[in-house]
Design an enzyme around this catalytic site. Structure first.
Site, PDB file in Angstrom:
ATOM      1  CG  HIS A  12      38.729  37.707  41.337  1.00 45.49           C
ATOM      2  ND1 HIS A  12      38.963  36.877  42.409  1.00 45.49           N
ATOM      3  CD2 HIS A  12      39.378  38.859  41.616  1.00 45.49           C
ATOM      4  CE1 HIS A  12      39.713  37.497  43.306  1.00 45.49           C
ATOM      5  NE2 HIS A  12      39.985  38.707  42.848  1.00 45.49           N
ATOM      6  CG  ASP A  37      38.331  33.495  42.540  1.00 42.02           C
ATOM      7  OD1 ASP A  37      38.725  33.562  41.359  1.00 42.02           O
ATOM      8  OD2 ASP A  37      38.018  34.501  43.211  1.00 42.02           O
ATOM      9  CB  SER A  45      42.932  38.847  44.291  1.00 44.01           C
ATOM     10  OG  SER A  45      41.805  39.163  45.050  1.00 44.01           O
TER      11      SER A  45
END
Lengths: 720, 720
Positions: free
Chosen positions: A80, A217, A654
C-alpha cells in the site's frame, strides 16, 4: 548483587506498563536491561546510533517506512506504500495493480510515481537551545510563531547547504524540544516487484484494520543514484545506490512470545492530549470527519462508477478516504464503549492534584494549565466550519488554484521568508503534485465534491460564513442548489487548470498575471486570498500562544509521569522511532481469542474469486500442492501469512521492518487492529496490537508463486 | 490383562472418531469403558434403563426436551421451547415475553399454550420382528407401506389401551429396526418462570447459531395431574405431578475439558444419506427452501409491520422461518467451502468397492444399491414443485381447510384404518391446532403468502402443473396477478374459517356437508381432494419401495462402518438418545479460537439497549455490582453464561439437560454453532459444537436478578 536487583526493579516497573512506547533511538541505552530480558541479543546502544546497523538500513518514503535488504539498494516496504507507483505504471490494458509486476533485471525496473523519494536519516541534532534562546518573553502570539518558524527555516537552510540532503526541524512534546533531522534524499526510485492485488490487497477494505488477516502487503523499490554515488534525477545512466547497511531476511521467522522490534517513522499520536481535547475529538471532530469521508466516498463511487477509467483515477483517493473512515469509526466505537474519557478525566484530575500538592509546583504550572485550557476552548468555536472547508479541499481544482496563487505571492518574498511548502526547496515536490493530479482528477467528480461541501458550508449559520467565499460562488442566505451547480459547471468548463501543462505554466507567474487571468478557478483563488491569509494569521497567533503553554504543561506531565513510573517518550511526529514487544494474540471480545498467526489455510478459506478475496490461481495451486519449501512455522506445519505483536505503532510505520533480537527482518509492519487504534489517544495493553506480514510468507510467495529468484539471490536470507 | 488391553483398544478406536454419536440408551453399556475414561462416575448401565435415574427425569415436550428438577413436577427447558406459552399469556398491555414472568406460588402459575404436553418415556420395545414377519415378499409398493402402517397402528392401539399414555412406533436405520415407545402424557402443563426477553432471547436472530453467545435460554414449566396422580385435563383441583426422579442442579458447573452428557430427543439427522441425496439436498432443496423462507419472512414483515398486533401473532412463525433460513444458509456455505460432497462421494465409492470385493456381499447388496439409486433419482422429478406447494402450506387458511375435509373423509373409516393424525387419539391435538391458529393467523398476511407461492407455482412449466389447482384459482398459461389477487381477496372475505368457533364446528361433519358448503376455502379443499390423494398414494408407493431398498443398504453401510471401526448409531428420529463429550472450544477459522465459556462481561459488551441486545437494567446493575454469589467460574473469576461442548446434538435436543459425570445438571443445551450444523449430514469433529446455558448463570440470574427464591428452595442445588 545490587546491580541485579536494580535491573529486576527496572524490569518490573516497565513490564507493568506493558510494551508501550515509541522511543527516540537515543533513549534506547536506558532500556538495555528490559530489551535484553525480552530477547534482544545485539547491543541496545547500537540501535541508538543512526549511522550504524541496523538503523542506517531503515529509510523513510515520506509517509511510509522501508528498509534496505540488499547491497544494491533494494528496499522493501508495504504494497500500500508503493500503490501510487504501481498505479502510475498501470493502464487499463496492462493493469499492474491487478496482475502484479516483477522486473527480472535492472533494466526492466519502472520509475516510481512522480515525487517518490527515499530518505536515509543520517543525523539527529538537538536544537532546542538554539531556538529557545531567541524566544524572549516579549515575543507573543504570531510574533513568537514567526520567530520559531524563522529559526527552523534558518537551521534547515544551513543544513541543506550540502546538496542531496533534506532537513527538517521537528518539535517534540508540543515544543518542549526541537531536533534537526538531516536525511539523504534519493530521488530516482524505481518499482522492482509487487505481487498481484489478490495477494498485496487480499481482503481489501473489508479486512482493513481487522484480524484475522491474510494480506501480502509488501512491494520492492530500488534506490538509484548518479554514477558519482550522489542523489540524482532519473537517468538511464544512474546506478543502484549502495546503502550503508542492509537487513538480512529471516526464513525462520518468529514464534509466539518471541521478541520483536519495529524501526520506523510513526506519523502522529496524541497520547498527551488533555481530557478536554479528547472529548472534543471523539464527540465532535471524528464523528463529523467520518461522515464527510463517507459522503465523499459515496459521491466518488456514484460519479466514477466501478470499472470506469475515472474510477481507476480515484482508486488511491478512495482507499485513503475509506481507510480513515473505518479507522475513525473504530476509534469512536471503542471510545463510546470503553473507558478512555474516564481515564483521561482521571489523569487530568490527578495531574491537577499533584500540581496543587506543592506550592512551588502550583505557582509554576497552575496558571499555564488554565491558559492551555482557554486556548483549546477558543479553538472549538469555528471547528465545524473549518472541517467542512478542509474537506472542500478534496475538490482539487480549487485547492490547486489556491496553491498556485499562494506560490506566486510567496515568490515575491526572499526565499528564506517564504512560507514552508513554497520555498525553492519545495518547488520540485510542488510540481510533482501538479503532475500527479492528472492521474487522480476528473472534473465531473471534482465538481460533485465541491458542490457537496459548498452545500454543507452554505447551511452554516450566518456568523460562521466567509463573505469572500459567499461572494465567489454567489451564495445567499438560502442556497439554490441548481444555481450553485450551474455556477460550478461554468467554472469547470472555463478553467484550463484541468490540463497538466496549463497548471505547470502558472508556476513562476506573478500575482499581477493571476489578477489579469480570466480563468475562474484562479479568480476564485485571488478572491479568497485575503480571507485565507487572515485565517492563517489567526492560526499562527494561536500556535504562538500554544508554543508557550503546551511545552510548560508537557513539562509538568512528564515530571508527573516519571513520578508515577510511567513511560515517558514523545508523541509520534514523523521521526525515526523504535518500539519493541513480543509476538502475541489478544482477546477482542468475551469468548474469542485471536491467535498470533494466520496461515495459508486462511487464504483458501477466504478466497471467493471475487475482489478483494481473489487469491491468484497460481498461489492457490501452490497452497494446494503443500510445497512449503522450508518456510513453514514448525508448530503450525504451514506457512504463516501475517502475525500480531504488541509493538506500539501508528500510521507512518507502514512498511517498517520488524526485526528479531538479532536484528534480522522477520516481517513488515502494515496495520493495527481496530480494537486497538484508539491507542493513538489511549494505549490499552490488552488490545494494542500491530499486524505484520510474515517474512516466511513473503519469501514463500517470491520463491513458489512469483518466481522472484533474481531478488531472492540478491538478498541475504538466513535459513537457520 | 487382556481385558484392560481390550478396553484401551476400544477407547482408542472411539477416541479416533471423536465423540460423535447419538446413542440409543440400550447401547450405553457397550460404551462403559470410554464413558468412564472420559469422566462418567455413575454406572453406564443405569443410563440405559429408562425407568431409573437419570433417564426418567428427562422428558419430551414434543419437539423439545426438558427435565424434572424438583419433586413437585418443576421442569426446566429452553426459553425458546416455552416461547409459545409465554406468548399465549401475553397481551400488548402485559407483555410477558418482554418483561419475563415469575409465579411466586403455585396459584400464580399460568396455563401453557393449548396442546402443550409433557411426555415421560416409560418403555422402549423392539418390535422389528412383529412388523417384519408380516412383510411377505409379495407385498410391494403401496401395499407394503400400508401393511407397515397397519402394524404400527395396531401396536400403538394396543399400547394406548392404558389411559394417559401416548405410544408411537419409530423406524430406525431407514426401516431396518422398529421400536415401540410408550410415554406418559401429561396434559396440564403450566408456565412457572421465564426471564425477560433481554435475557432469554438476548442476541436474538443475530446471535442465533453463533458463538460467542450470551443467551439465558431457559424457562420453567410445571407438570400437573389429577388428584389420583393420573394425567388429567387442566383443572384448578389438579396437583403437581411427582416425577419418578429429578435432577440435582450444580452450582459448581463445569470447566474446560470436563465430561458432559446430554440426554434428549434429537429430531432428525441424515448422516447415512447417499452422495446423490446429499448433492440434491445442498444444490437443489436447501437453496430453494432458504429462498422461500426469506421471501415469506419479507412478506410477513411487510404486511405485519413492527409493533403491530399482527406482528405479535407472527412472532413465533417468523422466528421459526428465520431460524432455519439461517441454518440452511450456514449449511450451504459450509457445503460449498468444505469437503462434504467429496467425503460422501468417497464413502459411496468405498462402500461400492467393499461390496464388490466379496461375491456373496456383491450378490446381496449390489442390486439393492442400484434400486435405491433409481428410487432416489425418480423422486427429484417434481421436487421443486412439491417444495413450492409445501411452502404454500404456510397459507394457513388453505392448509386448514384441507385438513378439515380430510378429517371428514377419514372419519368415514373405522378408527384403526384412518390415516395417522386423523384417528381418535389425534383429535385433541387436531383441535388444539385449530385453536392455536387464532393467535398466529391474520387473513391479510395469509393472503399475501398464498398469493406469493401460487405465483411461483403458476410460473412452473405446464407439465408440472396440477389441473385441480389451476382450476381452483383460475390459473391460466400466463398468470394475471391482479386477477389472482382479486380471486384470493374474494375467498378470504367469504370464508368463515378465519373464526375459531367456525373452524371447530367443522370437526365431526360429514364429507356431504362439506360438499354442500358455500365456503370457498372448503370448496378449494374438496376440489383438491382427489389430486391430494393421488399424490399421497404415489408417495406411499415410493415409501413402500424404499422400505425394501433402504434397510438393505443400511445393513451394508452398518457392516461396512463396523469393519472400519466407525461408530454405528441410528440417525436421529425424535427418540430419546444419549450423547457425550467434553467442554471445549474450537477454531472457526484460521487465526481465531473460540473459548469454551462466555461470561457476564460479554453481556455488558454486547448490550446496546436496543433489541435483541437489551439486557434488563436490573441485570446490568447486578453485573456491575460484581456480586457473583459463589456462582463464578474459578479461573474466569466471573459467572459463565454459555459454554461449548462437542456433544452430538440437533434440533429437538433443545432444552435437554446437560449433565456432568455424576448426572448433575450443569447446563441446558439450546443451540449448535453455524460452522457445525452441516453435522446433520456430515459430522466434523473439529467444528461440531453444541451451545449450553451454564447452570451457574441460570442460578445467578434466578437469585441475584429475578428473585426466584421460591424455585431455588424447591430445587436441590449442589453447592460443593
Amino acid at each position: 548483587m545490587k546491580k541485579t536487583m536494580l535491573a529486576v526493579l527496572v524490569l518490573t516497573a516497565t513490564a507493568a506498563v506493558a510494551d508501550e512506547g515509541m522511543w527516540q533511538p537515543h533513549q534506547l541505552p536506558e532500556l538495555e536491561a528490559v530489551l535484553k530480558s525480552k530477547g534482544l541479543t545485539i547491543d541496545a546502544a547500537s540501535i541508538a546510533d543512526l549511522t550504524r546497523f541496523p538503523m542506517n538500513a531503515v529509510i523513510s518514503l515520506g509517509g511510509c517506512t522501508a528498509s534496505f535488504v540488499s547491497k544494491q539498494g533494494l528496499a522493501v516496504t508495504n504494497h500500500h506504500c508503493a500503490y501510487g507507483s504501481i498505479q502510475h505504471n498501470s493502464t487499463a490494458q496492462n493493469n499492474l495493480i491487478e496482475q502484479g509486476f516483477l522486473a527480472k533485471s535492472l533494466v526492466g525496473e519502472l520509475p516510481a510515481a512522480p515525487g517518490s523519494k527515499i530518505f536515509v536519516t543520517e543525523s539527529v541534532s538537538n536544537v532546542t537551545q538554539q531556538i529557545k534562546q531567541e524566544l524572549t518573553p516579549q515575543l507573543q502570539g504570531k510574533d513568537r510563531f514567526d520567530k520559531i518558524d524563522e529559526m527552523r527555516k534558518q537551521l534547515v537552510a544551513e543544513c541543506e547547504v550540502t546538496p542531496g540532503y533534506r532537513c527538517e526541524v521537528y518539535s517534540f512534546h508540543g515544543g518542549l524540544e526541537y531536533y534537526l533531522i538531516k536525511q539523504l534524499e534519493i530521488r530516482d526510485v524505481r518499482l522492482v516487484y509487487a505481487p498481484a492485488a489478490g495477494v498485496g490487497v487480499f481482503g481489501g477494505d473489508i479486512d482493513n484494520w481487522m484480524w484475522p488477516r491474510h494480506t501480502g502487503d509488501y512491494a520492492f523499490y530500488r534506490a538509484y543514484v548518479g554514477a558519482d554515488g550522489k542523489p540524482a534525477d532519473f537517468s538511464a545512466d544512474n546506478v543502484p545506490f549502495v546503502p550503508p547497511s542492509s537487513l538480512k531476511v529471516s526464513a525462520k521467522g518468529v514464534q509466539e512470545g518471541d521478541f520483536v522490534m519495529v524501526l520506523g517513522y510513526p506519523g502522529r499520536t496524541n497520547r498527551y492530549n488533555t481530557a478536554f481535547e479528547v472529548k472534543n475529538q471523539f464527540t465532535e471532530i471524528l464523528p463529523a470527519s467520518k461522515t464527510y469521508r463517507e459522503q465523499t466516498i459515496a459521491l466518488i463511487k456514484q460519479h466514477a462508477p466501478e470499472g470506469s477509467e475515472q474510477r481507476v483515477k480515484y482508486q488511491s483517493i478512495l482507499a485513503g478516504l475509506a481507510n480513515y473512515a473505518k479507522n475513525f469509526d473504530g476509534m469512536i466505537q471503542t471510545y463510546q464503549k470503553g473507558g478512555t474519557q474516564a481515564r483521561k478525566d482521571a489523569f487530568d484530575a490527578e495531574l491537577q492534584r499533584w500540581i496543587d500538592a506543592e506550592p512551588a509546583r502550583k505557582a509554576k504550572y497552575k496558571p499555564v494549565l488554565l491558559d492551555l485550557q482557554k486556548l483549546l476552548q477558543a479553538e472549538t468555536a469555528t471547528q465545524q466550519r473549518d472541517l467542512i472547508l478542509n474537506y472542500f479541499g478534496y475538490a482539487q481544482l480549487f485547492s490547486t488554484s489556491r496553491k498556485l496563487y499562494r506560490l506566486a505571492q510567496e515568490q515575491q518574498k526572499p526565499d528564506e521568508l517564504r512560507e514552508s511548502g513554497y520555498q525553492s526547496r519545495d518547488l520540485e515536490r510542488f510540481k510533482a503534485g501538479l503532475k500527479r493530479m492528472s492521474r487522480s482528477f476528473e472534473p465531473a467528480v471534482d465538481l460533485e465534491i465541491a458542490l457537496h461541501f459548498l452545500k454543507l458550508y452554505a447551511a452554516l449559520p450566518k456568523d460562521q460564513r466567509l463573505a469572500a467565499l459567499d461572494q465567489a460562488f454567489g451564495l445567499q442566505e438560502q442556497t439554490d442548489e441548481a444555481l450553485l451547480r450551474e455556477r460550478l459547471t461554468q467554472i469547470y468548463q472555463a478553467t484550463t487548470l484541468t490540463d497538466e501543462a496549463e497548471r505547470l505554466a502558472w508556476v513562476g507567474k506573478t500575482p499581477a498575471e493571476f489578477l489579469e487571468s480570466k480563468d475562474p478557478a484562479l479568480q476564485f483563488a485571488v478572491a479568497l486570498y485575503d480571507t485565507d491569509m487572515q485565517h492563517e494569521s489567526a492560526a499562527k497567533t494561536q500556535a504562538g500562544k500554544l508554543s508557550v503553554a503546551r511545552p510548560k504543561v508537557m513539562e509538568a506531565v512528564i515530571a508527573f509521569n516519571k513520578a508515577q513510573q510511567k513511560p515517558v517518550y514523545p508523541d509520534a511526529n514523523g521521526t525515526l522511532r523504535v518500539t519493541y514487544g513480543t509476538v502475541q494474540g489478544y482477546q477482542p471480545k468475551d469468548g474469542v481469542t485471536y491467535q498470533p498467526f494466520t496461515t495459508l489455510k486462511g487464504i483458501t478459506e477466504k478466497h471467493t474469486g471475487v475482489e478483494p478475496f481473489n487469491a491468484p490461481a497460481a498461489q492457490l495451486a501452490a497452497i494446494a500442492k503443500g510445497d512449503f519449501g522450508g518456510y513453514q512455522h514448525p508448530a503450525l506445519g504451514t506457512v504463516p501469512v501475517n502475525f500480531l505483536s504488541n509493538v506500539d505503532t501508528t500510521g507512518g510505520n507502514s512498511g517498517s521492518p520488524t526485526l528479531n533480537g538479532k536484528a534480522e527482518l522477520v516481517g513488515l509492519l502494515f496495520d493495527g487492529v481496530i480494537e486497538g487504534i484508539i491507542g493513538n489517544y489511549d494505549y490499552d495493553p490488552a488490545l494494542n496490537r500491530s499486524i505484520h506480514v510474515d517474512s516466511r510468507y513473503l519469501l514463500w510467495q517470491m520463491e513458489k508463486v512469483d518466481g522472484a529468484g533474481n531478488l531472492l539471490s540478491e538478498m541475504e536470507i538466513v535459513r537457520d
